[in-house]
Design a protein around this motif. Structure first.
Motif, PDB file in Angstrom:
ATOM      1  N   THR A  23       7.866  47.140 -20.574  1.00 21.70           N
ATOM      2  CA  THR A  23       7.520  47.132 -21.936  1.00 21.70           C
ATOM      3  C   THR A  23       7.317  46.916 -22.819  1.00 21.70           C
ATOM      4  O   THR A  23       7.338  48.592 -23.537  1.00 21.70           O
ATOM      5  CB  THR A  23       5.027  46.831 -21.084  1.00 21.70           C
ATOM      6  N   LEU A  24       6.976  46.600 -24.365  1.00 21.03           N
ATOM      7  CA  LEU A  24       6.684  47.198 -25.625  1.00 21.03           C
ATOM      8  C   LEU A  24       5.655  46.810 -26.019  1.00 21.03           C
ATOM      9  O   LEU A  24       5.206  47.244 -26.958  1.00 21.03           O
ATOM     10  CB  LEU A  24       7.747  45.847 -26.344  1.00 21.03           C
ATOM     11  N   LEU A  25       4.457  45.618 -25.372  1.00 20.65           N
ATOM     12  CA  LEU A  25       3.155  45.588 -25.830  1.00 20.65           C
ATOM     13  C   LEU A  25       1.802  45.636 -25.107  1.00 20.65           C
ATOM     14  O   LEU A  25       2.319  44.280 -24.528  1.00 20.65           O
ATOM     15  CB  LEU A  25       3.039  44.600 -27.282  1.00 20.65           C
ATOM     16  N   PHE A  26       1.115  45.837 -24.211  1.00 21.49           N
ATOM     17  CA  PHE A  26       0.480  45.537 -23.160  1.00 21.49           C
ATOM     18  C   PHE A  26      -1.013  45.158 -23.865  1.00 21.49           C
ATOM     19  O   PHE A  26      -1.349  46.145 -24.027  1.00 21.49           O
ATOM     20  CB  PHE A  26       0.974  47.578 -22.625  1.00 21.49           C
ATOM     21  N   ASP A  27      -1.525  44.485 -23.697  1.00 24.10           N
ATOM     22  CA  ASP A  27      -3.024  44.167 -23.804  1.00 24.10           C
ATOM     23  C   ASP A  27      -3.244  43.851 -22.293  1.00 24.10           C
ATOM     24  O   ASP A  27      -3.929  42.272 -22.797  1.00 24.10           O
ATOM     25  CB  ASP A  27      -3.242  43.652 -24.642  1.00 24.10           C
ATOM     26  N   ASN A  28      -3.621  43.657 -21.357  1.00 21.69           N
ATOM     27  CA  ASN A  28      -4.205  43.403 -20.160  1.00 21.69           C
ATOM     28  C   ASN A  28      -3.071  42.799 -19.624  1.00 21.69           C
ATOM     29  O   ASN A  28      -3.493  42.944 -18.126  1.00 21.69           O
ATOM     30  CB  ASN A  28      -5.494  42.950 -20.726  1.00 21.69           C
ATOM     31  N   ASN A 125       4.867  49.551 -32.834  1.00 19.59           N
ATOM     32  CA  ASN A 125       5.548  50.579 -33.274  1.00 19.59           C
ATOM     33  C   ASN A 125       5.727  51.156 -31.437  1.00 19.59           C
ATOM     34  O   ASN A 125       4.567  51.582 -31.216  1.00 19.59           O
ATOM     35  CB  ASN A 125       4.526  51.739 -34.276  1.00 19.59           C
ATOM     36  N   GLN A 126       6.458  51.329 -31.281  1.00 21.95           N
ATOM     37  CA  GLN A 126       6.831  52.336 -29.964  1.00 21.95           C
ATOM     38  C   GLN A 126       6.639  54.781 -29.555  1.00 21.95           C
ATOM     39  O   GLN A 126       6.723  54.641 -31.054  1.00 21.95           O
ATOM     40  CB  GLN A 126       7.706  52.364 -29.209  1.00 21.95           C
ATOM     41  N   GLU A 127       5.782  54.439 -29.369  1.00 28.71           N
ATOM     42  CA  GLU A 127       5.743  55.879 -29.102  1.00 28.71           C
ATOM     43  C   GLU A 127       6.574  56.550 -27.602  1.00 28.71           C
ATOM     44  O   GLU A 127       7.001  55.651 -27.163  1.00 28.71           O
ATOM     45  CB  GLU A 127       4.646  56.125 -28.195  1.00 28.71           C
TER      46      GLU A 127
ATOM     47  N   SER B  66      -7.218  46.843 -20.240  1.00 31.25           N
ATOM     48  CA  SER B  66      -7.169  47.283 -20.991  1.00 31.25           C
ATOM     49  C   SER B  66      -8.580  47.611 -22.375  1.00 31.25           C
ATOM     50  O   SER B  66      -9.083  47.261 -22.435  1.00 31.25           O
ATOM     51  CB  SER B  66      -6.375  46.524 -21.932  1.00 31.25           C
ATOM     52  N   LYS B  82      -3.997  46.796 -34.183  1.00 33.07           N
ATOM     53  CA  LYS B  82      -2.730  46.272 -32.930  1.00 33.07           C
ATOM     54  C   LYS B  82      -3.530  45.598 -32.092  1.00 33.07           C
ATOM     55  O   LYS B  82      -2.839  44.355 -31.404  1.00 33.07           O
ATOM     56  CB  LYS B  82      -3.475  47.783 -31.578  1.00 33.07           C
ATOM     57  N   GLU B 117       2.456  51.569 -24.585  1.00 34.78           N
ATOM     58  CA  GLU B 117       3.261  52.087 -25.383  1.00 34.78           C
ATOM     59  C   GLU B 117       2.320  52.742 -26.539  1.00 34.78           C
ATOM     60  O   GLU B 117       3.251  53.426 -27.596  1.00 34.78           O
ATOM     61  CB  GLU B 117       4.221  50.739 -25.739  1.00 34.78           C
ATOM     62  N   GLY B 118       1.301  52.597 -26.817  1.00 38.49           N
ATOM     63  CA  GLY B 118       0.471  53.002 -27.888  1.00 38.49           C
ATOM     64  C   GLY B 118      -0.225  54.719 -27.831  1.00 38.49           C
ATOM     65  O   GLY B 118      -0.092  54.724 -26.862  1.00 38.49           O
ATOM     66  N   LYS B 119      -1.245  54.852 -29.042  1.00 40.74           N
ATOM     67  CA  LYS B 119      -1.342  56.090 -28.620  1.00 40.74           C
ATOM     68  C   LYS B 119      -2.836  55.465 -27.950  1.00 40.74           C
ATOM     69  O   LYS B 119      -3.198  56.571 -27.501  1.00 40.74           O
ATOM     70  CB  LYS B 119      -1.834  56.672 -30.109  1.00 40.74           C
ATOM     71  N   HIS B 121      -3.939  52.693 -26.128  1.00 41.24           N
ATOM     72  CA  HIS B 121      -4.274  51.846 -25.239  1.00 41.24           C
ATOM     73  C   HIS B 121      -5.047  52.984 -23.754  1.00 41.24           C
ATOM     74  O   HIS B 121      -3.439  54.157 -23.376  1.00 41.24           O
ATOM     75  CB  HIS B 121      -2.147  51.226 -24.641  1.00 41.24           C
TER      76      HIS B 121
END
Lengths: 416, 147
Positions: A23-28, A125-127, B66, B82, B117-119, B121
């Protein structure tokens, strides 16, 4: 959800992700993600819309090449531009249970504007959580047949180990240099895996924090993606540049964490390490174009490959230029004003790129300069290939570049 | 706290040792309307998207909600960007979410897991006795003016 004509139905699992899902962007739910299909092709996918009445979720999938994916991860290109350039965009309709109901193949003009990603659709941006494993993937020509030429493979293995070693040179105040081992790796085109084996440290300055590993990963990304564009500014003009500043800041943070007193010369140390790394990258890239067309450099964690950089034919010139700029600034340089006579023995030449290497002895100093044979005449059955095949010393005319008394390169004037 | 409802239709254990109660930090959450209701605070799984053909980690993320951990105002700005990134990739999100709220979880509301992947989430798991009274809503703001 927009309608798609039945004629666009596409009954194939080609656009479906089978492996390496990330996953590169997760939002729910996964908004942006990637993975590979059953043939190993990279797929970039995104959530488009959902219909609660029909209990259907729709996704866009695009098959992209490794360079495009690397550029997307580095935020050089947008998701929209990838879709605009893609010949085919796949639409995947899935039930809320996750079963694929229907797949379509469309192009960008079939998509209503309010469903298209925006012009600012850069990869978030990926952590990064890099591992101690790196993989090189040779692609094209012989490599696609899972074959490699031993001599070239030796150069690649040595120079990439050298690149990894040079990146750890920056950490020599923190830790003993690790050992680098080549490990077995699954067949791709032609894959080589490198594992870094850390030595037992007298004390752990980072308390198990992997910030130094993040630095090594960021450093490798810097060298393979941004150094050629920034080398002139940082070496010749002592200017600060966007990506170099970021890597320098990461480097400084290691010192902030570990020492009360920060070393004054960390910029200089970093530049010195870059000098060594650039030279190793030059070696790594020099055979691109003969038997393989590109090298993908990846970090590998739990079998998932995260790109660090793609070295292709365009990288050869840019890294050679990088090396020359660094040498101009850091060494005693002399370049012939006009062609001079030299006696050389060619031990490697790519007849397509006309680049290779030769032995030369001057003032009792042996050198192994890069050579480039000027002109367009075919090199087959000339004194140059004769020198290569018979290990014969030949006289040539060329403009040599001497760095600290060693001949580094000769632009050879073609003679029949 | 019990999580039987969370695990009722899956063969995964989502409450691992990394999942902890957090009644201290402020989290941001996107809303359809400018009021927090039980319908607003539902996971996509609860809304019907039950994608069981996934590894447990992904199933658990879909089972949870989330939320983005905001330590200070600067981070709130980063989180809003974001939210904006999500809209850049999936424009239909803009039509769904019009507001966001900052909130704290009261004791025994559920547990929080650092994911994504983010700081910032995180995934929030409601416990069996969850109700919206267990959310301390600090402020509700429109997304449009801020994103």
């Amino acid at each position: 959800m927009f309608d798609i004509d039945n004629s666009r139905r596409f009954d194939s699992d080609l656009p479906l992700i089978e492996h390496n899902y990330q996953t590169l962007l997760f939002d729910n739910e996964p908004i942006l993600y990637t993975g590979t299909n059953k043939h190993g092709n990279r797929i970039l996918g995104s959530s488009v819309d959902e219909c609660y009445k029909k209990k259907v979720e729709r996704y866009f999938h695009t098959i992209i090449d490794p360079k495009t994916y690397n550029d997307f991860l580095r935020r050089k290109i947008t998701y929209l531009s990838i879709m605009q350039k893609a010949k085919d965009i796949f639409v995947i309709d899935q039930s809320f249970d996750g079963d694929t109901i229907q797949t379509y193949i469309i192009n960008i003009d079939d998509i209503p504007k309010d469903y298209l990603p925006s012009e600012k659709s850069f990869c978030p941006n990926q952590e990064i959580h890099p591992s101690l494993s790196f993989a090189l993937k040779l692609k094209g020509e012989l490599a696609d047949l899972h074959l490699a030429v031993p001599k070239q493979l030796g150069i690649i293995q040595n120079s990439f180990s050298g690149l990894l070693n040079s990146s750890f040179e920056s950490l020599k105040e923190f830790m003993q240099k690790p050992d680098i081992r080549i490990a077995p790796y699954a067949i791709g085109s032609f894959n080589i895996k490198f594992d870094i084996i850390l030595k037992e440290q007298p004390f752990d300055l980072f308390e198990n924090d992997d910030m130094w590993l993040n630095f090594i990963n960021e450093y490798m990304i810097y060298c393979t993606n941004y150094l050629p564009n920034e080398v002139d500014a940082i070496f010749t003009h002592d200017k600060e540049t966007h990506h170099f500043n970021k890597i320098l800041e990461s480097y400084q943070n290691l010192f902030n964490r570990s020492y009360d007193k920060m070393p004054d010369k960390r910029r200089k140390i970093l530049l010195n390490v870059i000098r060594i790394s650039a030279s190793e990258l030059g070696e790594l890239a020099k055979n691109i174009g003969t038997n393989f067309t590109s090298i993908e450099v990846n970090n590998v964690e739990n079998d998932i490959e995260t790109p660090i950089g793609i070295l292709d034919s365009s990288f050869i010139d840019s890294i050679q230029n990088t090396i020359e700029i660094i040498e101009d600034k850091t060494s005693r340089i002399y370049t012939d004003k006009e062609p001079q006579e030299y006696e050389i023995q060619i031990y490697h030449i790519n007849t397509k790129t006309r680049r290779g290497n030769a032995n030369i002895r001057r003032k009792d100093i042996m050198s192994k300069p890069e050579i480039k044979i000027l002109g367009d005449d075919p090199l087959e059955e000339t004194k140059y290939t004769e020198s290569l095949h018979l290990s014969k010393w030949i006289k040539v005319k060329g403009i040599a570049r001497t760095v600290d008394d060693k001949v580094k390169s000769i632009d050879v004037v073609f003679e029949t | 706290m019990k999580f039987d409802n969370l695990h009722s239709d899956i063969d995964c254990n989502c409450i691992t040792k990394e999942v902890k109660e957090n009644t201290v930090d402020i989290f941001l959450y996107k809303l359809y309307k400018n009021d927090m209701t039980i319908e607003e605070f539902q996971s996509y799984w609860e809304k019907g998207q039950k994608r069981r053909h996934n590894p447990c980690e992904r199933i658990c993320m879909l089972k949870g909600i989330s939320v983005e951990k905001a330590i200070n105002n600067d981070i709130e700005i980063e989180i809003l960007s974001k939210f904006k990134e999500t809209e850049e990739i999936k424009p239909k999100e803009k039509e769904k979410y019009k507001y966001y709220c900052s909130l704290r979880f009261r004791k025994d509301a559920g547990m929080v897991w650092k994911t994504g992947e983010g700081k910032y989430h995180h995934t929030f798991f409601k416990c069996d006795d969850f109700n919206v009274e267990l959310l301390e809503i600090i402020e509700v703001k429109p997304l449009e003016n801020n994103v």
